[in-house]
Each structure stands twice: as C-alpha cells, then as structure tokens.
Design an enzyme around this catalytic site. Structure first.
Site, PDB file in Angstrom:
ATOM      1  CD  GLU A 163      -2.793  -1.402   2.366  1.00 30.24           C
ATOM      2  OE1 GLU A 163      -2.742  -0.550   3.255  1.00 30.24           O
ATOM      3  OE2 GLU A 163      -3.590  -2.353   2.373  1.00 30.24           O
ATOM      4  CD  GLU A 270      -4.639  -7.856   1.463  1.00 32.39           C
ATOM      5  OE1 GLU A 270      -5.524  -7.109   1.934  1.00 32.39           O
ATOM      6  OE2 GLU A 270      -3.422  -7.644   1.606  1.00 32.39           O
TER       7      GLU A 270
HETATM    8  O1  9MR Z   1      -7.610  -8.337   7.936  1.00 37.58           O
HETATM    9  C1  9MR Z   1      -6.496  -7.810   8.631  1.00 37.58           C
HETATM   10  C2  9MR Z   1      -6.886  -7.497  10.061  1.00 37.58           C
HETATM   11  O2  9MR Z   1      -7.226  -8.692  10.752  1.00 37.58           O
HETATM   12  C3  9MR Z   1      -5.725  -6.814  10.770  1.00 37.58           C
HETATM   13  O3  9MR Z   1      -6.146  -6.379  12.057  1.00 37.58           O
HETATM   14  C4  9MR Z   1      -5.266  -5.596   9.964  1.00 37.58           C
HETATM   15  C5  9MR Z   1      -4.022  -4.966  10.587  1.00 37.58           C
HETATM   16  O4  9MR Z   1      -2.986  -5.895  10.587  1.00 37.58           O
HETATM   17  O5  9MR Z   1      -4.949  -5.958   8.629  1.00 37.58           O
HETATM   18  C6  9MR Z   1      -6.019  -6.550   7.938  1.00 37.58           C
HETATM   19  O6  9MR Z   1      -5.605  -6.926   6.642  1.00 37.58           O
HETATM   20  C7  9MR Z   1      -5.288  -5.850   5.768  1.00 37.58           C
HETATM   21  C8  9MR Z   1      -4.131  -6.301   4.892  1.00 37.58           C
HETATM   22  O7  9MR Z   1      -3.032  -6.694   5.668  1.00 37.58           O
HETATM   23  C9  9MR Z   1      -3.737  -5.195   3.930  1.00 37.58           C
HETATM   24  N1  9MR Z   1      -4.857  -4.779   3.132  1.00 37.58           N
HETATM   25  C10 9MR Z   1      -6.058  -4.407   3.866  1.00 37.58           C
HETATM   26  C11 9MR Z   1      -6.459  -5.524   4.826  1.00 37.58           C
HETATM   27  C12 9MR Z   1      -7.731  -5.136   5.582  1.00 37.58           C
HETATM   28  O8  9MR Z   1      -7.492  -4.037   6.393  1.00 37.58           O
END
Ligand code: 9MR
Length: 367
Positions: A163, A270
């Site tokens: 990101e 994702e």
């Molecule tokens: O789904 C993930 C959530 O459980 C975590 O708390 C969060 C922070 O680590 O990250 C979420 O996953 C993200 C991913 O790593 C990057 N793209 C967006 C996802 C959703 O926020």
C-alpha cells in the site's frame, strides 16, 4: 494422489470433522459441515487458491476442515506483520507465525507472507529508535533479514511493500519508513534485503483499489516501472481486490490484464466482495448478492485467463463471513464465499465457476 485416494482422504477428513463437531457439543439444528461444492475451490483451479488465517482459526475444527478442503495456500492475516513480531523492546516473537507455518507444512499448503514495509505500521521499537539514520537503517535491515530468513525455503512469496501509493494517486504515501530512509530508497532497500534473505521467494509490491481508482492505478504502475528500472528485485504484483458488490463488471478484468503487461506473476492477494461498502446503499440485498457472485466469477475467470506463468495465486481474505475483517466495520456485511457456518453461498459456487474457466480452456462458466 489418485482421484480414488483423494476421495478417500477427503471422506476421512469429513468424518473426523463430524466427530470433532460432536465433541464441541454443537446444537443439532446447526449445520456441522460445509457441504462440498461440486469440486473444491483448489481442485477447480490450475493455480493455488489461498485464504488468510489467524492462529485462532487453527483451533476451530470446522475452519480447519474447510481450509484443508478448499485451499492450497495460506497467508497469515496479521501475525506475520511487525505489529505481532516486533516487541516494544526490539525483540522478536515468532510463536504464532511459526505455528501457522507448521500448519501449512503439515497440510501440504503453500505459505505466503505479508508484510514487511507498510505505512500503516510503525511499531514502538522503531519509533523510539535514536534519530540517527544509521541505527534506524540497521534495525530496518535486521528486521527484514531476520524475518524473511526465518521462513526461507518455505515461504513462496512476500509482500515486501504494501500500500505504498496515495489514495488520490498523487504520489506515494508518507510513512515512518519514507521519512527515515527516503521515499523511494526504503522500498528499493526492502526489496534488496528480502532478496538476499531468501533468493527463491517471489517478492511482491501489493496494493488495493487498483480496479476502482484509475489515478491510483496509474501511479502504482509508474512505481512498478521505476522500481524495475532501478533494478529492484520485484518479482510479482499484488492486487488486493477488496471489492464492493456494485463495482461495475469489466473493471477487474481490465485491471488484471493491465497488470499482466509487466510480464510478472500476479497475485489476487486479498479478495473479498463487500455488500456494505457499496455506492448504491439502497440497492436490494439480493441484487448486491448477485453482484457479489458475478464479481467472484469475473475475478477468478480473468485470473484463470492470464498466461500460466503469471498465475501466482488467488487468495481470499476470509473463507467464512464471520472470519472477515469487514465484519468489524459493519456487522451485517457478508463478503466471503462461505457463510458463518462454512456452507457455500452462491458466491462460492460463482467463484468455483470462474476458477474452472482455466481448467476447461476458458470455456464460459455455468452461470
Ligand atoms: O484483515 C487484517 C486485520 O485482521 C488486521 O487487524 C489488519 C491490521 O494488521 O490488517 C487486515 O488486513 C489488511 C491487509 O493486511 C492489507 N490490506 C487491507 C487488509 C484489511 O485491512
């Protein structure tokens, strides 16, 4: 494995899941098992199909049964990130990531890892570091070298930079990493370090909203070009694909085809399709569910249509609705292919149809 023995072992898995569900004392009215799709997701595809996972899932027999049956790859959802690994005093903890890695190995599933450099994470251990660039840089280097090195030989790939592009497409995001090590240089440095730590893992740059924000997508592509031109060992492109159910048809296909022009492996990293994050807020739920199913099909079919060498994997960000991060944002959302009980929704059948497009020479899916 022959079709016969695969069928047999699946029956054994299902049988043990029944026994486990009984031990858990589930009410009789609750479905104990996910009824199988005509074909599992992983068997419908010519490429790995993954899901994210948290350690807590590994203690849920029904999740384990579903993930084993449907998926050939696992991505730790957050326990491979700095927020878990790096302690405030600068030490590392690997208990949970190791447990996920061991589970993947025991089940013959590939391990994909996220993430090394993410603007959203700036742990205390780094924030507190001395202002001098040297200390900061050596801690950064040590983190990447240690974490990537630990899973060397098992991890098939890493999200190295996650990101990086601003939402409005106006350049790259500000972050602790950019401030201390340079806007571009910290990315380049992370790729080089990861490569040295594990020469065989495919190293990805990963981002979201590429299908819905043209300017952001353009900036993402320019960044990829610049990294490649600078000689950074970028080995693949990650398209997160957190979709809204009313995303117009065609956008995902165009995005994946545009990414494929780089000639690198692509990871739909994702995938989920939200019924809540929609522009058409008053659209009937059934209509949004149809849109959701259509997007699962389109994404899988477009992915299956990429050249074979570029189909790295398609990963779901949550198998069941209740596993999804989007539930935290809106309790009524249902973005996953399987419902809370692990039963396939229309979305799962639609996804399976799209995945199968690759098996049958891109024939049109059933629905
Ligand atoms: O789904 C993930 C959530 O459980 C975590 O708390 C969060 C922070 O680590 O990250 C979420 O996953 C993200 C991913 O790593 C990057 N793209 C967006 C996802 C959703 O926020």
């Amino acid at each position: 494995m022959s079709g016969l023995s695969r069928g047999l072992s699946r029956r054994l898995v299902l049988g043990s899941a029944v026994a486990l569900a009984a031990c858990e004392g589930r009410a009789k009215s609750q479905p104990a098992l996910a009824p199988p799709l005509l074909k599992s997701l992983k068997d419908s595809a010519t490429f790995p199909v993954g899901t994210c996972v948290q350690v807590s899932h590994l203690d849920q027999p029904l999740w384990v049964q579903l993930a084993r049956a449907q998926c050939s790859q696992l991505t730790p959802e957050w326990e491979m990130k700095m927020e878990y690994i790096l302690q405030p005093d600068g030490t590392y903890r690997f208990d949970r990531p190791d447990r996920i890695a061991a589970f993947a190995k025991a089940n013959g599933q590939r391990l994909y890892c996220t993430t090394l450099v993410w603007y959203a994470q700036k742990p205390d251990a780094f924030v507190k570091l001395d202002e001098s660039r040297v200390n900061f840089a050596s801690a950064f280097d040590n983190y990447i070298t240690t974490v990537v090195g630990r899973y060397r030989g098992q991890a098939v790939g890493w999200d190295v930079v996650n990101e990086a592009v601003a939402e409005d497409g106006e350049g790259w995001r500000q972050s602790l990493w950019a401030d201390k090590l340079g806007d571009f240089d910290h990315m380049r440095r992370a790729f080089d370090l990861a490569k040295a730590a594990d020469p065989h893992a495919v190293l990805f740059i990963n981002d979201y909203n590429l299908e819905s924000l043209p300017k952001k997508f353009d900036t993402f592509q320019r960044l990829v070009e610049r990294l490649l031109k600078a000689g950074a060992p970028v080995g693949g492109l990650g398209c997160q694909s957190h979709l809204a159910a009313d995303l117009p048809g065609g956008a995902m296909t165009r995005t994946l085809q545009a990414l494929a022009r780089f000639g690198l492996p692509i990871h739909v990293s994702e995938l989920d399709v939200s019924l809540s994050r929609v522009e058409r807020r008053f659209a009937p739920r059934a209509e949004l569910e149809r849109g959701q199913a259509a997007l699962y099909t389109e994404t899988a079919e477009a992915f299956a249509g990429l050249p074979e060498a570029q189909r790295f994997a398609l990963t779901l960000w949550g198998l069941r609705d209740k596993d999804s991060w989007l539930r935290g944002e809106n309790a009524a959302d249902a973005p996953a292919p399987f419902n809370d009980d692990g039963w396939p929704k229309d979305a799962a059948h639609a996804l399976s149809d799209g995945l199968s497009a690759g098996l049958y020479g891109n024939a049109k899916p059933r629905r």
